[in-house]
Design an enzyme around this catalytic site. Structure first.
Site, PDB file in Angstrom:
ATOM      1  N   GLU A  30      55.927  35.771   1.196  1.00 20.90           N
ATOM      2  CA  GLU A  30      54.551  35.427   0.864  1.00 20.90           C
ATOM      3  C   GLU A  30      53.581  36.349   1.615  1.00 20.90           C
ATOM      4  OE1 GLU A  30      54.368  31.368   2.090  1.00 20.90           O
ATOM      5  OE2 GLU A  30      56.125  30.828   0.900  1.00 20.90           O
ATOM      6  N   LEU A  58      54.519  31.157  -3.283  1.00 17.65           N
ATOM      7  CA  LEU A  58      54.660  30.274  -2.133  1.00 17.65           C
ATOM      8  C   LEU A  58      55.793  29.296  -2.435  1.00 17.65           C
ATOM      9  CD1 LEU A  58      51.625  28.655  -0.295  1.00 17.65           C
ATOM     10  CD2 LEU A  58      53.888  27.618  -0.337  1.00 17.65           C
ATOM     11  N   GLU A  60      59.611  28.772  -0.603  1.00 20.94           N
ATOM     12  CA  GLU A  60      60.616  29.226   0.343  1.00 20.94           C
ATOM     13  C   GLU A  60      62.038  29.159  -0.217  1.00 20.94           C
ATOM     14  OE1 GLU A  60      56.943  28.559   2.525  1.00 20.94           O
ATOM     15  OE2 GLU A  60      58.065  27.258   1.154  1.00 20.94           O
ATOM     16  N   GLN A  82      56.857  32.339   6.368  1.00 24.75           N
ATOM     17  CA  GLN A  82      55.639  32.534   7.170  1.00 24.75           C
ATOM     18  C   GLN A  82      55.695  31.847   8.530  1.00 24.75           C
ATOM     19  OE1 GLN A  82      52.002  31.732   5.010  1.00 24.75           O
ATOM     20  NE2 GLN A  82      52.007  33.793   4.182  1.00 24.75           N
ATOM     21  N   ILE A  87      60.787  26.604   6.906  1.00 26.30           N
ATOM     22  CA  ILE A  87      62.098  27.127   6.526  1.00 26.30           C
ATOM     23  C   ILE A  87      62.968  26.065   5.849  1.00 26.30           C
ATOM     24  CG2 ILE A  87      63.549  26.591   8.559  1.00 26.30           C
ATOM     25  CD1 ILE A  87      64.357  29.578   8.581  1.00 26.30           C
ATOM     26  N   PRO A  89      62.840  24.151   3.105  1.00 21.32           N
ATOM     27  CA  PRO A  89      63.233  24.293   1.689  1.00 21.32           C
ATOM     28  C   PRO A  89      64.279  25.382   1.460  1.00 21.32           C
ATOM     29  CG  PRO A  89      60.846  24.108   1.881  1.00 21.32           C
ATOM     30  CD  PRO A  89      61.375  24.296   3.269  1.00 21.32           C
ATOM     31  N   HIS A 129      53.840  24.492  12.175  1.00 24.88           N
ATOM     32  CA  HIS A 129      53.732  25.915  12.475  1.00 24.88           C
ATOM     33  C   HIS A 129      54.339  26.270  13.839  1.00 24.88           C
ATOM     34  CE1 HIS A 129      50.758  25.311   9.331  1.00 24.88           C
ATOM     35  NE2 HIS A 129      50.631  26.618   9.178  1.00 24.88           N
TER      36      HIS A 129
END
Length: 325
Positions: A30, A58, A60, A82, A87, A89, A129
């Site tokens: 992405e 978008l 994963e 990102q 991670i 999915p 994140h």
């Protein structure tokens, strides 16, 4: 030619070198193309290498699945997620396909793909994140898990990961993306995978870590040295496959060990190292192994995240406890 690089710049340098040296290398993810990635790790690569640097939706699961297919057909994809918190999915593709392809085809096919993702806290990011999910990934047979702790190691280890014939998850500590610079020579030479790096020799205590926490260990080692304590600092670097020989040799010398990681305490990869030291390393130990980690909760938001991270003060406290024995 050597240049002073941050860790994220070293990642960019390694990707550019791999793309230039090997026409089968492709980069996807992405915003990795036009925008150069959320952390600018891929900035300028699409301009240099064209359609070999691809923006994706978008999605994963799609990113990882496409990478598996590319790798099975002879390419060497480097896919970016990102943040490591996104991670999950992609886990189906990593566990069900990437890690099993060599075994499933009895060696007829391999899966030379790299899945890159920033990891860890310390950058005031929102939820999802700041994950440190390396233990979950290291539990999957057939996956290598690599976490660099400096620009030079990021450069050399990423090149090694791209050249590896099997899948590698390459986790990049976001907290140290731009917090330090180091001389990096763009010579195209890889560093060895499956090797721990002894960053500082010592005789009284072993501090073991990976990623951003390595720097907290180095800081704690400096403080211990002021009190006359000699601490050895080891950067694990490759969690799977783990370099057990270096860890056992260090503790055979020092007799004491503190393991440090950002991930939660329960089920963290530090427990695997502690189990190693409690097994073949048992008769070297002069004190119980200590673990200094994140807590068994979701990483808090910005105001509290540094209370969660295992900084030098908590490492020093653990070191003093083991030195009492």
């Amino acid at each position: 030619m050597a240049e002073q690089c941050t860790l994220v710049e070293a990642v960019n340098l390694a990707l550019a070198r791999a793309l230039a040296d090997d026409p089968t290398v492709v980069v996807l993810g992405e915003d990795v193309g036009v925008n150069g990635g959320v952390f600018r790790a891929t900035v300028g690569l699409q301009q240099r290498f064209g359609e070999r640097v691809m923006d994706t939706p978008l999605a994963e699961n799609l990113i990882a699945g496409v990478a598996v297919g590319m790798a099975a057909e002879g390419l060497r994809p480097v896919a970016e997620i990102q943040f490591s918190g996104f991670i999950y999915p992609a886990i189906d593709q990593l566990v069900s396909h990437a890690s099993r392809l060599r075994n499933r085809t009895r060696g007829r096919l391999t899966c030379p793909m790299v899945l890159r993702a920033p990891c860890g806290g310390g950058i005031h990011a929102p939820e999802h994140h700041s994950e440190s999910n390396e233990a979950m990934l290291a539990h999957v047979p057939g996956l290598r898990v690599v976490i660099p702790s400096s620009p030079a190691r990021a450069y050399g280890l990423l090149l090694a990961a791209i050249r590896d014939p099997d899948p590698v998850v390459f986790l990049e500590p976001a907290r140290i993306y731009r917090s330090m610079k180091e001389e990096v020579v763009d010579h195209g030479e890889a560093l060895p995978l499956d090797v721990c790096f002894v960053l500082r020799e010592g005789s009284d205590l072993t501090l073991v870590s990976w990623g951003a926490s390595v720097h907290d260990c180095l800081s704690a080692a400096d403080s211990l040295a002021e009190g006359g304590v000699s601490a050895e600092v080891i950067d694990v670097a490759t969690l799977q496959q783990l370099d057990t020989d270096t860890l056992l040799a260090s503790v055979a010398k020092t007799g004491r060990c503190v393991i440090v990681h950002e991930a939660p305490f329960s089920g963290g990869f530090g427990a695997e190292i502690a189990a190693l030291l409690a097994g073949p390393g048992l008769f070297s130990l002069l004190a119980p192994v200590e673990r200094v980690t994140g807590y068994d909760t979701v990483m808090p938001l910005a105001r509290l995240e540094h209370s969660y991270l295992p900084g030098p003060e908590r490492i020093l406290a653990a070191a003093r406890r083991v030195l009492e024995h």
